[in-house]
Design an enzyme around this catalytic site. Structure first.
Site, PDB file in Angstrom:
ATOM      1  N   VAL A  41      56.961  65.646  -2.656  1.00  8.18           N
ATOM      2  CA  VAL A  41      57.345  66.548  -3.751  1.00  8.18           C
ATOM      3  C   VAL A  41      56.154  66.817  -4.669  1.00  8.18           C
ATOM      4  O   VAL A  41      55.930  67.961  -5.091  1.00  8.18           O
ATOM      5  CB  VAL A  41      58.537  65.956  -4.548  1.00  8.18           C
ATOM      6  CG1 VAL A  41      58.923  66.878  -5.695  1.00  8.18           C
ATOM      7  CG2 VAL A  41      59.731  65.737  -3.624  1.00  8.18           C
ATOM      8  N   GLU A  74      66.020  68.278 -13.420  1.00  4.49           N
ATOM      9  CA  GLU A  74      66.721  69.138 -12.461  1.00  4.49           C
ATOM     10  C   GLU A  74      66.497  68.667 -11.018  1.00  4.49           C
ATOM     11  O   GLU A  74      67.400  68.738 -10.176  1.00  4.49           O
ATOM     12  CB  GLU A  74      66.223  70.589 -12.620  1.00  4.49           C
ATOM     13  CG  GLU A  74      66.940  71.615 -11.783  1.00  4.49           C
ATOM     14  CD  GLU A  74      68.421  71.741 -12.136  1.00  4.49           C
ATOM     15  OE1 GLU A  74      68.731  72.287 -13.191  1.00  4.49           O
ATOM     16  OE2 GLU A  74      69.262  71.278 -11.339  1.00  4.49           O
ATOM     17  N   ILE A 117      69.212  72.844  -5.646  1.00  4.42           N
ATOM     18  CA  ILE A 117      70.405  73.450  -6.264  1.00  4.42           C
ATOM     19  C   ILE A 117      70.290  73.296  -7.786  1.00  4.42           C
ATOM     20  O   ILE A 117      70.182  72.169  -8.273  1.00  4.42           O
ATOM     21  CB  ILE A 117      71.706  72.757  -5.778  1.00  4.42           C
ATOM     22  CG1 ILE A 117      71.840  72.856  -4.254  1.00  4.42           C
ATOM     23  CG2 ILE A 117      72.924  73.356  -6.463  1.00  4.42           C
ATOM     24  CD1 ILE A 117      73.059  72.111  -3.690  1.00  4.42           C
ATOM     25  N   ASP A 158      72.142  56.341  -3.219  1.00  3.88           N
ATOM     26  CA  ASP A 158      71.433  57.563  -3.637  1.00  3.88           C
ATOM     27  C   ASP A 158      72.432  58.612  -4.156  1.00  3.88           C
ATOM     28  O   ASP A 158      72.235  59.194  -5.227  1.00  3.88           O
ATOM     29  CB  ASP A 158      70.627  58.103  -2.443  1.00  3.88           C
ATOM     30  CG  ASP A 158      69.978  59.430  -2.732  1.00  3.88           C
ATOM     31  OD1 ASP A 158      68.902  59.446  -3.343  1.00  3.88           O
ATOM     32  OD2 ASP A 158      70.575  60.479  -2.372  1.00  3.88           O
ATOM     33  N   LYS A 174      73.246  60.204  -8.195  1.00  2.48           N
ATOM     34  CA  LYS A 174      73.417  61.623  -8.569  1.00  2.48           C
ATOM     35  C   LYS A 174      74.791  61.838  -9.199  1.00  2.48           C
ATOM     36  O   LYS A 174      74.927  62.572 -10.190  1.00  2.48           O
ATOM     37  CB  LYS A 174      73.248  62.507  -7.335  1.00  2.48           C
ATOM     38  CG  LYS A 174      71.848  62.426  -6.733  1.00  2.48           C
ATOM     39  CD  LYS A 174      71.790  63.078  -5.360  1.00  2.48           C
ATOM     40  CE  LYS A 174      70.519  62.708  -4.620  1.00  2.48           C
ATOM     41  NZ  LYS A 174      70.561  62.998  -3.185  1.00  2.48           N
TER      42      LYS A 174
HETATM   43  N1  HSE Z   1      67.454  60.769   0.931  1.00  2.00           N
HETATM   44  C1  HSE Z   1      67.984  61.733   0.026  1.00  2.00           C
HETATM   45  C2  HSE Z   1      68.991  62.594   0.767  1.00  2.00           C
HETATM   46  C3  HSE Z   1      66.865  62.564  -0.554  1.00  2.00           C
HETATM   47  O1  HSE Z   1      69.091  62.450   1.978  1.00  2.00           O
HETATM   48  O2  HSE Z   1      69.697  63.392   0.147  1.00  2.00           O
HETATM   49  C4  HSE Z   1      67.223  63.279  -1.823  1.00  2.00           C
HETATM   50  O3  HSE Z   1      67.752  62.410  -2.797  1.00  2.00           O
END
Ligand code: HSE
Length: 341
Positions: free
Chosen positions: A20, A136, A143, A208, A212
Site C-alpha cells: 500500500v 478510510e 470502498i 481482521d 473493521k
Molecule cells: N487480509 C485482508 C482481507 C486484507 O483479506 O480482506 C484487508 O484487510
C-alpha cells in the site's frame, strides 16, 4: 467539530513502504497535477521510513529523505502530516501515531487493529490537538465507507450495518462453492494470491473482519471502538460438505459482520459465517470483493461493493484522506466529538 490551521503546500512523511505504501507513492507521483487541481495546493512527500532501505521496490524513493526510525517522522518540524502504513496494534505504529498527534501533525492510517483497540484514546488525542486522524483505508480498502457513513449519511438515523468485510474469507468461501474444493487447498491459493494476512489466522478466525466491524459500529452509532464487546466466529471449520449443504438449500455461506441497535438501544456486533439466500446481495459477492449494507432513516437501504484490499484500492483511500486534509476538512474521528459529547 474543529478546524485545521490553513497551510499552503502540505508536507508529508510516510512510514511503511509495503504494497500500500508504494501504491501511495505511485499516486502522489503520477497524479500530481490532478491532486493540485483538486486541492489547490501541492501534496509534497518529503520523508519516508521502512524496515529496509535497500529492498527492491517498483517506485523510485530516491528523492525523499530516509529515516530508519519511523517515530522520528513525528518529531520532524518540516512535516504537516504523517501516513502510518506499518501495521500492528502496538509497537512503532502506535508510538508514531501518538507522537504525531501530540506534535499536532495530521495522521492517516490503514491500521484497523490499532484503531479497534486504541481508537478511543487516539481519537481524543487528535481532537485535543485539533488534527485529523483519518482511516478510510482501514475498512474495506477502496470502498469509501467511512465517508459514506460519517459524511454522506450524517442526516440519518442508522439502525444496522452489515457486510462482507474480509476478502480472503470471501475468496475461500466462494471458490469452495464454485469448485467443491477443500478449505485448506483454497486457503493456500488465497495466500499465494497475496490476499491473506501473515499469518492467515487473522483472516480465517475473523479477527481482521472483526476489527473493521468494530470501527463500523463506532462510526454508525457515534461511539468509540470496543473490540471486547464483539462476538467473533471465523470460517476455519467450514468444510466442503457445509458448502454443499448450503447449495442444496439454495443458499451460500458468507462471513457476515453485523452491528445493530437492539430494542434496548444497545449496540450489538456479531461476526459469524451465515447461510445466505441466493437472492441476498451478499450472495453475489465473489472472490476477494467486499460489500457493506447500511439501513438508515430516512435514506433507506444502501449497498456498497468493491475491492476490499490491494495496492490500488487501499492507496486510493489513503489519498482521499489526504485530499480531505489538504482541503481543510477535518472530521470528528468517529462522527461525534470525543471531548464534548
Ligand atoms: N487480509 C485482508 C482481507 C486484507 O483479506 O480482506 C484487508 O484487510
Amino acid at each position: 467539530m474543529y478546524t485545521a490551521a490553513p497551510l499552503n503546500s502540505l508536507k508529508i512523511g510516510l512510514a511503511g513502504l509495503g504494497t500500500v505504501g508504494c501504491g501511495v507513492v505511485e499516486i502522489l507521483q503520477n497524479h500530481k497535477s490532478l491532486l493540485v487541481q483538486r486541492t489547490g495546493r501541492t501534496l509534497e512527500l518529503v520523508a519516508v521510513s521502512a524496515r529496509n532501505q535497500d529492498k527492491s521496490r517498483n517506485v523510485d524513493i530516491s528523492a525523499y529523505d530516509w529515516t530508519d526510525d519511523p517515530v522520528s517522522l513525528a518529531h520532524n518540524p518540516d512535516l504537516d502530516i504523517v501516513i502510518e502504513l506499518i501495521g500492528g496494534e502496538s509497537g512503532p505504529a502506535k508510538n508514531l501515531i501518538e507522537a504525531a498527534l501530540t506534535n499536532r501533525k495530521h495522521v492517516i492510517t490503514a491500521n484497523k487493529a490499532l484503531l479497534a483497540h486504541h481508537g478511543a484514546s487516539l481519537a481524543k488525542l487528535a481532537e485535543e490537538n485539533a488534527v485529523a486522524l483519518a482511516y478510510e483505508a482501514a475498512i474495506c480498502g477502496g470502498i469509501p465507507i467511512v465517508k459514506t457513513i460519517r459524511e454522506g449519511l450524517s442526516a440519518n438515523n442508522i439502525t444496522e450495518i452489515s457486510g462482507i468485510l474480509n476478502g480472503t474469507c470471501n475468496y475461500i468461501l466462494s471458490v469452495m462453492e464454485e469448485t467443491g474444493r477443500a478449505f485448506e487447498d483454497v486457503l493456500a491459493e488465497a495466500q499465494a494470491k497475496g490476499y491473506a494476512e501473515t499469518p492467515p489466522d487473522l483472516d480465517i478466525d475473523g479477527i481482521d473482519a472483526a476489527h473493521k466491524l468494530c470501527l463500523l459500529a463506532a462510526l454508525g452509532f457515534g461511539g468509540t471502538p470496543d473490540f471486547a464487546s464483539l462476538s467473533v466466529t471465523g470460517i476455519r471449520h467450514i468444510t466442503a460438505r457445509d458448502v454443499q449443504q448450503a447449495k442444496s438449500e439454495n443458499k451460500c455461506i458468507r462471513l457476515i459482520g453485523k452491528t445493530y441497535l437492539n430494542p434496548e438501544g444497545e449496540v450489538k456486533s456479531i461476526l459469524t459465517p451465515e447461510y445466505v439466500p441466493l437472492s441476498s446481495p451478499f450472495a453475489a459477492i465473489k472472490g476477494p470483493q467486499n460489500a457493506v449494507r447500511i439501513v438508515a432513516a430516512p435514506v433507506g437501504e444502501i449497498v456498497l461493493t468493491g475491492a476490499g484490499a490491494g495496492r490500488g484500492p487501499t492507496a486510493s483511500a489513503v489519498i482521499a484522506d489526504l485530499v480531505d486534509i489538504a482541503r481543510g476538512h477535518i472530521f470528528p474521528v468517529f462522527g461525534k466529538s470525543q471531548t464534548n459529547r
